[in-house]
Scaffold this active site. Structure first.
Site, mmCIF file in Angstrom:
data_model
loop_
_atom_site.group_PDB
_atom_site.id
_atom_site.type_symbol
_atom_site.label_atom_id
_atom_site.label_comp_id
_atom_site.label_asym_id
_atom_site.label_seq_id
_atom_site.Cartn_x
_atom_site.Cartn_y
_atom_site.Cartn_z
ATOM 1 C CG ASP A 1 3.238 12.257 -1.675
ATOM 2 O OD1 ASP A 1 3.853 12.386 -2.750
ATOM 3 O OD2 ASP A 1 2.255 12.956 -1.361
ATOM 4 C CD GLN B 1 -1.318 -0.310 3.642
ATOM 5 O OE1 GLN B 1 -2.147 -1.206 3.504
ATOM 6 N NE2 GLN B 1 -1.230 0.430 4.726
ATOM 7 N N GLY B 2 0.306 2.288 -0.590
ATOM 8 C CA GLY B 2 0.963 3.582 -0.633
ATOM 9 C C GLY B 2 -0.072 4.670 -0.419
ATOM 10 C CE1 TYR B 3 -2.139 5.294 4.023
ATOM 11 C CE2 TYR B 3 -0.003 4.264 3.699
ATOM 12 C CZ TYR B 3 -1.255 4.264 4.273
ATOM 13 O OH TYR B 3 -1.628 3.227 5.084
ATOM 14 C CG LEU B 4 -2.815 8.315 -4.011
ATOM 15 C CD1 LEU B 4 -4.157 8.126 -4.692
ATOM 16 C CD2 LEU B 4 -1.696 8.418 -5.035
#
Length: 151
Positions: A76, A26-29
């Protein structure tokens, strides 16, 4: 609505082999508010989470693999990879044991989601759970993703 308690884990149960698991990336916008993309096995999601620690609004939207890969390039901070082991606790409750991959290893956290806030507040964790970090925002995955990691 998401109602969950979160604990650090320093020692595991005797065996994890009988339990099912998911491989998660998972990654965060965005981290305020939280807008996350997640690959869980072969499924892909965009998630919005409101502010909060134990109780938060949460909305999931299915993504295609191509949409996930497109958005992944726009995240990010660090991408988080982990193995999530699902350990039944009661008929209603399941422990989600997250075993993080580098660069966050050897971090392990256990989360339990509840149907009500009252049930969450009365929860007595198993003996193998460590420190309760439910009310410590530093242990939200969105906060972890922003940490400067030495590789």
């Amino acid at each position: 609505m998401e109602i969950e308690r979160k604990y650090l884990v320093t020692s595991l149960p005797d065996t994890l082999e009988p339990y099912s698991y998911h491989m998660i990336e998972q990654g965060y916008l965005c981290t305020e508010p939280v807008v996350r993309i997640r690959r869980q096995d072969d499924d892909y999601f965009l998630t919005y989470k409101s502010k909060g620690l134990m109780v938060r609004e949460e909305y999931n939207l299915a993504l295609t693999r191509d949409a996930y890969l497109h958005l992944r390039e726009k995240t990010d901070g660090s991408i988080i990879s982990k193995k999530r082991v699902l350990i039944p606790l009661t008929n209603e409750l399941t422990i989600e044991l997250d075993i993080f991959a580098p660069p966050f290893a050897p971090l392990m956290m256990a989360e339990v989601e509840f149907p009500t806030e009252e049930m969450a507040l009365r929860f007595e964790p198993p003996a193998w759970f460590g420190q309760d970090v439910t009310f410590d925002g530093r242990y939200h995955n969105s906060a972890l993703s922003r940490q400067k990691i030495q590789v």
